[in-house]
Design a protein around this motif. Structure first.
Motif, mmCIF file in Angstrom:
data_model
loop_
_atom_site.group_PDB
_atom_site.id
_atom_site.type_symbol
_atom_site.label_atom_id
_atom_site.label_comp_id
_atom_site.label_asym_id
_atom_site.label_seq_id
_atom_site.Cartn_x
_atom_site.Cartn_y
_atom_site.Cartn_z
ATOM 1 N N GLY A 226 46.275 38.895 30.449
ATOM 2 C CA GLY A 226 47.019 40.078 30.872
ATOM 3 C C GLY A 226 46.289 41.393 30.643
ATOM 4 O O GLY A 226 46.787 42.449 31.008
ATOM 5 N N ILE B 170 42.829 43.889 31.124
ATOM 6 C CA ILE B 170 41.765 44.148 32.099
ATOM 7 C C ILE B 170 40.674 45.041 31.501
ATOM 8 O O ILE B 170 40.972 46.068 30.897
ATOM 9 C CB ILE B 170 42.347 44.811 33.377
ATOM 10 C CG1 ILE B 170 43.294 43.836 34.097
ATOM 11 C CG2 ILE B 170 41.239 45.268 34.321
ATOM 12 C CD1 ILE B 170 44.002 44.435 35.313
ATOM 13 N N GLY C 243 40.843 37.329 29.623
ATOM 14 C CA GLY C 243 41.132 38.585 30.315
ATOM 15 C C GLY C 243 40.526 38.624 31.702
ATOM 16 O O GLY C 243 39.959 37.635 32.169
ATOM 17 N N GLN C 244 40.652 39.769 32.352
ATOM 18 C CA GLN C 244 40.120 39.945 33.701
ATOM 19 C C GLN C 244 39.239 41.187 33.744
ATOM 20 O O GLN C 244 39.279 42.012 32.831
ATOM 21 C CB GLN C 244 41.272 40.093 34.705
ATOM 22 C CG GLN C 244 42.093 38.807 34.877
ATOM 23 C CD GLN C 244 41.384 37.759 35.738
ATOM 24 O OE1 GLN C 244 40.205 37.875 36.068
ATOM 25 N NE2 GLN C 244 42.112 36.710 36.100
ATOM 26 N N VAL C 245 38.477 41.334 34.822
ATOM 27 C CA VAL C 245 37.509 42.411 34.922
ATOM 28 C C VAL C 245 37.594 43.100 36.280
ATOM 29 O O VAL C 245 37.717 42.422 37.305
ATOM 30 C CB VAL C 245 36.075 41.872 34.732
ATOM 31 C CG1 VAL C 245 35.061 43.007 34.775
ATOM 32 C CG2 VAL C 245 35.945 41.107 33.422
ATOM 33 N N GLY D 187 41.998 54.455 33.232
ATOM 34 C CA GLY D 187 42.964 54.148 32.174
ATOM 35 C C GLY D 187 44.351 53.778 32.706
ATOM 36 O O GLY D 187 45.162 53.185 31.988
ATOM 37 N N CYS D 188 44.627 54.135 33.961
ATOM 38 C CA CYS D 188 45.887 53.726 34.593
ATOM 39 C C CYS D 188 45.869 52.256 35.003
ATOM 40 O O CYS D 188 46.903 51.632 35.155
ATOM 41 C CB CYS D 188 46.161 54.563 35.836
ATOM 42 S SG CYS D 188 46.334 56.317 35.498
ATOM 43 N N TYR D 189 44.662 51.728 35.224
ATOM 44 C CA TYR D 189 44.539 50.369 35.748
ATOM 45 C C TYR D 189 44.096 49.361 34.688
ATOM 46 O O TYR D 189 44.449 48.194 34.753
ATOM 47 C CB TYR D 189 43.495 50.333 36.885
ATOM 48 C CG TYR D 189 43.679 51.373 37.959
ATOM 49 C CD1 TYR D 189 44.942 51.647 38.484
ATOM 50 C CD2 TYR D 189 42.591 52.076 38.472
ATOM 51 C CE1 TYR D 189 45.113 52.609 39.480
ATOM 52 C CE2 TYR D 189 42.755 53.026 39.471
ATOM 53 C CZ TYR D 189 44.014 53.289 39.975
ATOM 54 O OH TYR D 189 44.172 54.229 40.959
ATOM 55 N N ALA D 190 43.258 49.819 33.751
ATOM 56 C CA ALA D 190 42.618 48.889 32.823
ATOM 57 C C ALA D 190 43.040 49.156 31.386
ATOM 58 O O ALA D 190 43.633 50.197 31.084
ATOM 59 C CB ALA D 190 41.103 49.005 32.960
ATOM 60 N N ASP D 191 42.702 48.207 30.491
ATOM 61 C CA ASP D 191 43.081 48.319 29.085
ATOM 62 C C ASP D 191 41.914 48.715 28.195
ATOM 63 O O ASP D 191 42.111 49.128 27.051
ATOM 64 C CB ASP D 191 43.643 46.974 28.622
ATOM 65 C CG ASP D 191 44.845 46.555 29.446
ATOM 66 O OD1 ASP D 191 45.924 47.136 29.224
ATOM 67 O OD2 ASP D 191 44.692 45.702 30.337
#
Lengths: 307, 307, 307
Positions: free
Chosen positions: A41, A43, A68-70, A95-99
């Motif tokens: 969950g 990114i 995780g994903q990239v 920062g809106c899309y990834a962690d």
């Protein structure tokens, strides 16, 4: 507490925090399956403003192996920067899309600026000739895992010591451990800059030797850290051609080395290590690449606070 | 029924269908974990014939956060188009590998053509100066979520209103809701084209004002939608330099605005919003980017019929 | 035993091994859900030194649909090769991050060299004018699935038979099955080279016919394999323009063909098959792309030993 932190400079973390990461790395190596879903969950955004396949692959594999994903780009041309966007705006949007984000940028200080505007942890994946802290983590994990100890080593560092970013960080980092000695092997024109020799080594009373020929000292080394002569750091082609072959490690030189010396290299190599050395069990540079992935796994897990 | 549909033009969906997507978006925002696996086993193909990092990242993050996977390219050069393949053949082949596709193309009408040959849902992720319907969904979700209502707003739109594709779609879409008024702020040379002012606004008896100076009207606005002055839309460099700084939002102008006015921007910005405005709680453009991801999650789920 | 093997040349595998892959492909087609997680925790590295969207997408979708993950690059420019790294070093490093690799390279023999240094299975995803073995697997699976049998077919192959890499592999592979006959349709300047006609066909007493006009033979064919006239294979523009339109399949020609003849094409096509043929139920080239994904799924699963 590493959760939510950035990693911009290899010295950002205390010895204890580095230790935390190294310990987790070794746990992951032993029990990878226990960690294969801890980033589910999450990114990672890989923002590579200049190509660096190896580093990018290492980060991607690290995140994927944690479940995780990239997302990302691998050179500036396919990014919004061509529309004139600032790195501050880019990281705020990302920062809106990834962690979490890893940033590679040709300009020194870029990751630092990004981190100041970022709502998510930023990892400096190399900024110009400046810093490359995950390479340093990689080097520390490799030494700890293979040599068993980060103290009491005689560390030879060979090649371009003037411009080599990984070398400066390695010296600064290894200087924090006990009783390490450095043998700095380079042509005079590419010798270690004052801000390392004076500010780090002399200041901390660390024993070191500057020398031009590898042959004279290789027998004393516990670690031989080879570096690439980067063409792009030279002022002209002649200078490059004259110097590039001066510091090549081959079988003959290896014969003079200790039986438990290890050879490291941040890769990619061009010709500074002969292919004949690859077969030598002391050649650890490909293992080192693998340790790099594990170090990044531990780092990502720590910064996300998921471990 | 949205399952299996394409989204090419922002007006392709009825108000009820838009509402369905907005409602699902808000449910995902509240309970992201309930939706984190609904696209397991599904693949999104991102066909970006021109770079647009932000939009691409938004689609990728959306799909990944639904548990799906992504394949794609981010500029035409690394695609089969260099071998002369038609977009019809590309989408038919992509339909063999993926379950849904987002297409960004510099040529108007490309997504439409692709959708006519496609066996999987096609989302227009921007085609030339034409349409960018997921930006419109983003804008609607942002307004609904922050202002609480898509009706009864005084909407200022500032910048390049002639070529700005997102602006035209926003006007058309917001014109479908009740009692919205528009204040169109632009240099005369970049004012709203007739097919919007006559065909949409006048035809539907919607109140609107065309004006050159933001200062005169900012106090009346509920929403201020800023847009970038895109260099590539200008006929020459001089024209661009003369106009680009005319419509810059700064702290001084913000002081005259309502306390609950929101500032929106499709991003990336260049300099049309001063950095000092970023700290203002009314600055919503980064939140807007986040809403964009949620709107795309809802859209993908609806078109795949997995929600 | 296919686990841990490389696939460089279409003839690397025995007929029994090919059969194993085809059988698994068909099982995956029937029960995709049974295979949707078998590569969980595994990573495919796609090393594409030249762009080939279709092949890259096929490999990526294959790995993702098995529950695995993908890293990679899609053209050499964003890779370490620009720093002068050898493919031997690249694959050794990639082997630290990934579990299997697919390599596309403009230079013949590149995948072979990579495989000699690799610790992980290497799949040749096309090397120059040489080999493209997963296209061959795709073709075999398509023929087996649609025609029901790899024996007893009259196979017409049309277009550039001199440089077309897929064509040579197809002839070699189909020559291993019983009682297939070949009709080789091409301009004389692009006819099949001796090392295929003499070394493969004559040597194995396989019946074949070389002819210049498709019209004369299409009525006899069970399979018509069309190929693209690749501009980059020609010596000059005039030559290309003169020849490229000579071998175009259209509705008129299709009217003369058997009712159960199938039309195949490795794609992308330019204009060698008229769009009007697409509607014909005998046109199988898009289905073929889908079979390509399934063949790659089976191949990856076999080489990883996870099926």
């Amino acid at each position: 507490m590493l959760k939510g932190r950035h990693l911009i400079d290899p010295m950002d973390f205390t010895l204890e925090e580095i230790q935390e990461i190294l310990v987790l790395s070794e746990e992951i190596i032993l029990n990878p399956n226990d960690y294969s879903d801890i980033c589910k969950g999450k990114i990672l955004a890989n923002l590579f403003y200049e190509p660096s396949t190896r580093t990018r692959f290492s980060f991607e594999a690290a995140m994927l192996r944690l479940g995780g994903q990239v997302i990302g780009f691998s050179e500036a041309i396919s990014s919004s920067v061509s529309k004139g966007e600032s790195i501050a705006d880019t990281i705020r949007t990302v920062g809106c899309y990834a962690d979490i984000s890893a940033i590679r940028h040709p300009k020194e200080g870029s990751s630092k600026i990004a981190s100041q505007y970022s709502s998510i942890p930023v990892i400096n994946a190399g900024d110009g000739g400046h810093q490359h802290p995950t390479q340093t983590l990689t080097d520390l994990l490799t030494i700890k895992s293979i040599k068993g100890n980060l103290d009491n080593n005689v560390i030879g560092i060979c090649g371009d010591l003037k411009f080599g970013r990984t070398v400066h960080s390695l010296i600064k980092s290894m200087s924090r451990y006990k009783n390490n000695k450095f043998v700095l092997i380079s042509p005079k024109k590419l010798s270690i800059p004052d801000y390392i020799s004076k500010e780090v080594l002399k200041k901390n009373n660390i024993e070191y030797l500057e020398i031009e020929k590898m042959d004279d000292v290789i027998k004393d080394l516990d670690i031989l850290y080879m570096t690439r002569v980067q063409k792009e750091r030279f002022f002209n082609e002649d200078e490059y051609l004259k110097l590039k072959d001066s510091y090549i490690l081959n079988k003959e030189k290896m014969n003079k080395a200790k039986e438990d010396m290890i050879v490291m290299h941040p890769l990619p190599r061009v010709n500074e290590i002969s292919y004949e050395v690859d077969e030598d069990p002391r050649a650890c540079y490909f293992e080192q690449a693998k340790y790099g992935m594990y170090a990044r796994m531990a780092l990502i897990a720590k910064l996300l606070g998921v471990n």
